[in-house]
Design an enzyme around this catalytic site. Structure first.
Site, PDB file in Angstrom:
ATOM      1  N   THR A 195      -4.329 -19.361   4.600  1.00  0.00           N
ATOM      2  CA  THR A 195      -4.898 -19.261   2.891  1.00  0.00           C
ATOM      3  C   THR A 195      -4.185 -18.038   2.026  1.00  0.00           C
ATOM      4  O   THR A 195      -4.358 -16.947   2.622  1.00  0.00           O
ATOM      5  CB  THR A 195      -6.339 -19.116   2.885  1.00  0.00           C
ATOM      6  N   CYS A 198       0.978   5.651  12.025  1.00  0.00           N
ATOM      7  CA  CYS A 198       1.206   4.545  12.848  1.00  0.00           C
ATOM      8  C   CYS A 198       1.369   4.954  14.403  1.00  0.00           C
ATOM      9  O   CYS A 198       0.722   4.382  15.532  1.00  0.00           O
ATOM     10  CB  CYS A 198       2.055   3.530  12.615  1.00  0.00           C
ATOM     11  N   HIS A 242       0.836  -1.190   0.109  1.00  0.00           N
ATOM     12  CA  HIS A 242      -0.158   0.157  -0.013  1.00  0.00           C
ATOM     13  C   HIS A 242       0.816   1.267  -0.176  1.00  0.00           C
ATOM     14  O   HIS A 242       0.293   2.349  -0.264  1.00  0.00           O
ATOM     15  CB  HIS A 242      -0.843  -0.011   1.273  1.00  0.00           C
TER      16      HIS A 242
END
Ligand code: PLP
Length: 386
Positions: free
Chosen positions: A237, A323, A199
């Site tokens: 997955t 963050c 991103h």
């Protein structure tokens, strides 16, 4: 709204979205399923793996997909700590690393690790002699980021790597902000471990990858167990659409490297020139090599939080890392560079992206100049500054 927070995240490129869409709607099979649709999904992932490997000049086996750089950093720091217990428990890092590194190091300290946090100078750079004397026979890892997310400052990785190689200390570099923005031509010869996140370069959120040099793969202990995917290094997955998007984003960044970065650097320089005309402004890291799109600037006698609030519906910028935006402390990066808390509190980080325009930059300069003036208007200290 003018978006100048591209170090926090970038918009997903339309061609990345287009590439991912079929994998949500039609080609949705589990890449670990043993039937024709699963095999097709697995093939697509291997193709993405192959694209990353050939663009970056590394081996497919050296790539481990993650949910982003925070997970990547946790995997490397905790994995090395677990895997190298017989050699030692010592890690060297710097005070200006991303919180994902610093917080993981704190966690490791509470589990028996010994961590050396290197200082930086006023230009945000570590001292190579200090690095060399910090490394000892128990050192299992040196973790120094390539480019800082708040200031854009680029560490001298080639020289750092030489010191590490001389002392047989593996080097991990968080290159999350660097991919697509500066050349990584020799980077993978210099490091043993690295992490990346899609991103930050016009890819989707929630996906990234780690680089682990082949010689370190055997014996490396992953910390997400279950399912045995990714050669048992990271269970779960495969996130097929996001992995496809990640590879497309890296491919685009590679193909358009010069075009994107020439434009971004020109816009950043225009912004820097305009904003530094404001009296009492200081560009942080000006004398160091920096990322092409990053500008970190402090304003004397201005409360950065109030400034950001006054701009919040007009310009998207940050005071430090997104963050750590919940933190009430001044930026740990700027204070490590020797800025006073006041000046660190008054700083704004701009991240210019490929979608920005000259018109936006000019409007941003005007808005910020006016808001800084308003913030200082009733400040008696500003009035008496001379
Ligand atoms: N490292 C650096 C240098 C970053 O800029 C970021 C993002 O803010 C991260 C790590 C964490 O990345 P992610 O959002 O993919 O977890």
């Amino acid at each position: 709204m003018i978006y100048l927070d591209n170090n926090a995240t970038t918009p997903c490129d339309p061609s990345v979205v287009k590439e991912m869409l079929p994998f949500f709607e039609n080609d949705y099979a589990n890449a670990s399923s043993n039937h024709a649709l699963g095999w097709m999904a697995k093939d697509s992932i291997e193709k993405s793996d192959g694209t990353l490997a050939s663009v970056l000049g590394i081996l497919q086996d050296e790539i481990i997909f993650t949910s982003g750089a925070t997970e990547g950093i946790n995997m490397i720091l905790k994995g090395v700590f677990e895997s190298k217990k017989e050699k030692g428990n010592h890690i060297v890092t710097s005070k200006t690393e991303h919180k994902a590194v610093l917080d993981t190091c704190k966690w490791l300290e509470s589990h028996g690790a010994s961590i050396t946090y290197l200082d930086v100078d006023e230009n945000g750079l570590i001292d190579l002699e200090e690095l060399e004397s910090a490394i000892n026979t128990e050192t299992i890892l040196v973790a120094i980021m390539l480019a800082n997310n708040e200031t854009g400052i680029i560490q001298p990785l080639e020289a750092i790597s030489q010191v590490c190689k001389k002392h047989n200390a593996p080097l991990f570099s968080d290159a999350t902000q660097a991919l697509g923005k500066i050349s990584l031509e020799h980077f993978f010869e210099q490091v043993d471990y690295a992490c990346f996140s899609a991103h930050k370069l016009y890819g989707p959120k929630g996906v990234g990858f780690n680089y682990i040099k082949k010689e370190h793969l055997s014996g490396f202990k992953g910390f997400i167990q279950g399912g045995g995917q990714q050669r048992k290094l990271r269970g779960g997955t495969y996130n097929t659409p996001l992995i496809i998007g990640l590879a497309k984003a890296v491919e685009l960044a590679h193909e358009n490297f010069t075009a994107y970065n020439t434009k971004i650097q020109d816009l950043r320089n225009r912004l820097e020139k305009g904003i530094s005309k404001i009296e009492g402004s200081h560009i942080n890291g000006k004398l160091s090599p920096r990322l092409p799109g990053t500008l970190n600037i402090s304003f004397e006698f201005v409360d950065g939080e109030q400034l950001l609030t006054s701009l919040a519906t007009k310009i998207a910028v940050s005071n430090g890392s997104a963050c750590t935006s919940a933190s009430v402390d001044p930026s740990h990066v700027l204070t490590a560079m020797g800025l006073s808390s006041n000046l660190a509190f008054s700083s704004i980080r701009f991240g210019v992206g490929k979608q920005n325009t000259e018109k936006e930059i000019d409007a941003a300069i005007e808005l910020i100049t006016e808001q800084v003036r308003l913030q200082r208007e009733n400040n008696i200290l500003w009035a008496r500054r001379k």
